[in-house]
Write an enzyme that holds these catalytic residues in place. Sequence first.
Site, PDB file in Angstrom:
ATOM      1  N   SER A 121      -0.679  42.913  19.209  1.00 35.18           N
ATOM      2  CA  SER A 121      -1.363  41.737  18.654  1.00 35.18           C
ATOM      3  C   SER A 121      -2.509  42.217  17.767  1.00 35.18           C
ATOM      4  O   SER A 121      -3.562  42.642  18.271  1.00 35.18           O
ATOM      5  CB  SER A 121      -1.913  40.876  19.796  1.00 35.18           C
ATOM      6  OG  SER A 121      -2.676  39.821  19.271  1.00 35.18           O
TER       7      SER A 121
ATOM      8  N   HIS B 145       2.583  41.581  15.923  1.00 36.53           N
ATOM      9  CA  HIS B 145       2.243  40.182  16.260  1.00 36.53           C
ATOM     10  C   HIS B 145       0.976  39.794  15.509  1.00 36.53           C
ATOM     11  O   HIS B 145      -0.084  40.392  15.683  1.00 36.53           O
ATOM     12  CB  HIS B 145       2.024  40.053  17.778  1.00 36.53           C
ATOM     13  CG  HIS B 145       1.827  38.655  18.243  1.00 36.53           C
ATOM     14  ND1 HIS B 145       2.870  37.792  18.489  1.00 36.53           N
ATOM     15  CD2 HIS B 145       0.702  37.949  18.490  1.00 36.53           C
ATOM     16  CE1 HIS B 145       2.396  36.622  18.883  1.00 36.53           C
ATOM     17  NE2 HIS B 145       1.082  36.692  18.898  1.00 36.53           N
TER      18      HIS B 145
ATOM     19  N   ASP C  76      -1.565  36.753  14.717  1.00 37.90           N
ATOM     20  CA  ASP C  76      -2.041  35.406  15.101  1.00 37.90           C
ATOM     21  C   ASP C  76      -2.742  34.757  13.918  1.00 37.90           C
ATOM     22  O   ASP C  76      -3.691  35.319  13.372  1.00 37.90           O
ATOM     23  CB  ASP C  76      -3.011  35.519  16.278  1.00 37.90           C
ATOM     24  CG  ASP C  76      -2.276  35.935  17.550  1.00 37.90           C
ATOM     25  OD1 ASP C  76      -2.652  36.957  18.157  1.00 37.90           O
ATOM     26  OD2 ASP C  76      -1.305  35.258  17.903  1.00 37.90           O
TER      27      ASP C  76
ATOM     28  N   MET D 172      -4.688  31.299  12.833  1.00 44.23           N
ATOM     29  CA  MET D 172      -5.327  30.135  13.482  1.00 44.23           C
ATOM     30  C   MET D 172      -6.027  29.277  12.429  1.00 44.23           C
ATOM     31  O   MET D 172      -6.560  29.795  11.450  1.00 44.23           O
ATOM     32  CB  MET D 172      -6.353  30.630  14.507  1.00 44.23           C
ATOM     33  CG  MET D 172      -5.730  31.535  15.562  1.00 44.23           C
ATOM     34  SD  MET D 172      -7.008  32.183  16.675  1.00 44.23           S
ATOM     35  CE  MET D 172      -5.988  33.282  17.661  1.00 44.23           C
TER      36      MET D 172
ATOM     37  N   HIS E  29       2.522  34.253  14.513  1.00 44.52           N
ATOM     38  CA  HIS E  29       2.262  33.191  15.492  1.00 44.52           C
ATOM     39  C   HIS E  29       1.361  32.155  14.845  1.00 44.52           C
ATOM     40  O   HIS E  29       0.153  32.361  14.718  1.00 44.52           O
ATOM     41  CB  HIS E  29       1.590  33.851  16.712  1.00 44.52           C
ATOM     42  CG  HIS E  29       1.306  32.902  17.811  1.00 44.52           C
ATOM     43  ND1 HIS E  29       0.608  33.296  18.944  1.00 44.52           N
ATOM     44  CD2 HIS E  29       1.596  31.585  18.001  1.00 44.52           C
ATOM     45  CE1 HIS E  29       0.498  32.272  19.776  1.00 44.52           C
ATOM     46  NE2 HIS E  29       1.088  31.225  19.226  1.00 44.52           N
TER      47      HIS E  29
ATOM     48  N   MET F  48      -0.708  29.233  14.912  1.00 42.71           N
ATOM     49  CA  MET F  48      -1.461  28.308  15.783  1.00 42.71           C
ATOM     50  C   MET F  48      -2.213  27.361  14.852  1.00 42.71           C
ATOM     51  O   MET F  48      -3.394  27.557  14.536  1.00 42.71           O
ATOM     52  CB  MET F  48      -2.444  29.086  16.683  1.00 42.71           C
ATOM     53  CG  MET F  48      -1.736  29.813  17.815  1.00 42.71           C
ATOM     54  SD  MET F  48      -2.812  30.917  18.729  1.00 42.71           S
ATOM     55  CE  MET F  48      -2.494  32.425  17.831  1.00 42.71           C
TER      56      MET F  48
ATOM     57  N   MET G  26       3.398  31.412  26.303  1.00 41.78           N
ATOM     58  CA  MET G  26       2.012  31.886  26.324  1.00 41.78           C
ATOM     59  C   MET G  26       1.492  31.826  27.750  1.00 41.78           C
ATOM     60  O   MET G  26       1.645  30.813  28.436  1.00 41.78           O
ATOM     61  CB  MET G  26       1.153  31.017  25.396  1.00 41.78           C
ATOM     62  CG  MET G  26       1.401  31.282  23.935  1.00 41.78           C
ATOM     63  SD  MET G  26      -0.022  30.814  22.931  1.00 41.78           S
ATOM     64  CE  MET G  26      -1.165  32.118  23.373  1.00 41.78           C
TER      65      MET G  26
ATOM     66  N   ASP H 278       3.105  36.207  25.724  1.00 45.54           N
ATOM     67  CA  ASP H 278       1.916  36.418  24.894  1.00 45.54           C
ATOM     68  C   ASP H 278       0.669  36.017  25.662  1.00 45.54           C
ATOM     69  O   ASP H 278       0.461  34.858  25.973  1.00 45.54           O
ATOM     70  CB  ASP H 278       2.049  35.553  23.621  1.00 45.54           C
ATOM     71  CG  ASP H 278       0.876  35.727  22.676  1.00 45.54           C
ATOM     72  OD1 ASP H 278       0.869  35.083  21.614  1.00 45.54           O
ATOM     73  OD2 ASP H 278      -0.045  36.510  22.989  1.00 45.54           O
TER      74      ASP H 278
HETATM   75  C1  DX5 Z   1      -4.051  34.496  21.852  1.00 50.21           C
HETATM   76  C2  DX5 Z   1      -3.095  35.366  21.093  1.00 50.21           C
HETATM   77  C3  DX5 Z   1      -2.681  36.666  21.783  1.00 50.21           C
HETATM   78  C4  DX5 Z   1      -3.795  37.549  22.244  1.00 50.21           C
HETATM   79  C5  DX5 Z   1      -3.264  38.598  23.202  1.00 50.21           C
HETATM   80  O1  DX5 Z   1      -4.126  33.262  21.203  1.00 50.21           O
HETATM   81  O2  DX5 Z   1      -1.890  34.648  20.869  1.00 50.21           O
HETATM   82  O3  DX5 Z   1      -1.860  37.384  20.875  1.00 50.21           O
HETATM   83  O4  DX5 Z   1      -4.368  38.171  21.154  1.00 50.21           O
HETATM   84  O5  DX5 Z   1      -4.314  39.431  23.564  1.00 50.21           O
HETATM   85  P1  DX5 Z   1      -4.742  39.665  25.099  1.00 50.21           P
HETATM   86  O6  DX5 Z   1      -3.820  40.766  25.604  1.00 50.21           O
HETATM   87  O7  DX5 Z   1      -6.167  40.105  25.021  1.00 50.21           O
HETATM   88  O8  DX5 Z   1      -4.549  38.381  25.827  1.00 50.21           O
HETATM   89 ZN    ZN Z   2      -0.198  35.270  19.651  1.00 55.55          ZN
END
Ligand code: DX5
Ligand code: ZN
Length: 221
Positions: A8, A33, A35, A37, A66, A68, A137, A175
């Site tokens: 991630s 991965h 993220d 947002m 991902h 979000m 998740m 995740d």
């Molecule tokens: C949270 C993200 C995850 C997060 C995972 O919204 O989707 O990818 O970064 O990191 P850890 O292992 O710290 O939960």
């Molecule tokens: Zn994620």
Amino acid sequence: MKRKIAPSLMCSDFLDLRKECDLFKANGIEYLHIDIMDGHYVPNFSLGIDFCRAVSSYTGIPLDIHLMMEDPDRYIGVFSEFEGCTLCVHPETSYQPLRTVQQIQKRGCRAGISLSPSCPLGSAEHLLPYVDLLCIMTVHPGYAGQTIVTGTLKKLEEAARLIEKKGYGAEVEVDGNVSWENLPKMRDAGATVFVAGTSSIFQRGADMEESIRRFREILEA
Ligand code: DX5
Ligand code: ZN
């Protein structure tokens, strides 16, 4: 199905990103991965399209993006430029989630749906025959460094069992708080893609290559 590691990158040490990307390439990491947002669906911002372009062109590793964000249909075009990428949306953020999935696939990307702890498996069961990946998740979306939400491991197991029983082709991704302690349980629950964040390979102070090796060893046990 081969178990895959998806670091991630919101957890990266951005001042050391090139070195981390070299390690991902050298250690056969299967997905990156990413993220994304919007500050609405989740109260946070993280990475963006230019970051995706930089790591995709430098590593050539498929992106597991991902989304979000509210109304992700607005940005499918933008994020579908990455060959072989997966675009993962939260079904409750789209008025027509099945249409969103099909729009993603029409653009040549793999389509995933991501279920937060607030979203029951039953609410997305009808989408499973169509998707390439289901992400369960295990923390609330929006932040790294959280602790697993009780009950999500069972949900992961139910999801993996359902996909197996029905013979759907979707990969099962987990995740959130994929820690050294939770990883074996998530593996045994049937996950096949593991989002590795601050709880494992990005643990500050640990040697990342050693952590990747340890992670792989647990997946293959
Ligand atoms: C949270 C993200 C995850 C997060 C995972 O919204 O989707 O990818 O970064 O990191 P850890 O292992 O710290 O939960
Ligand atoms: Zn994620």
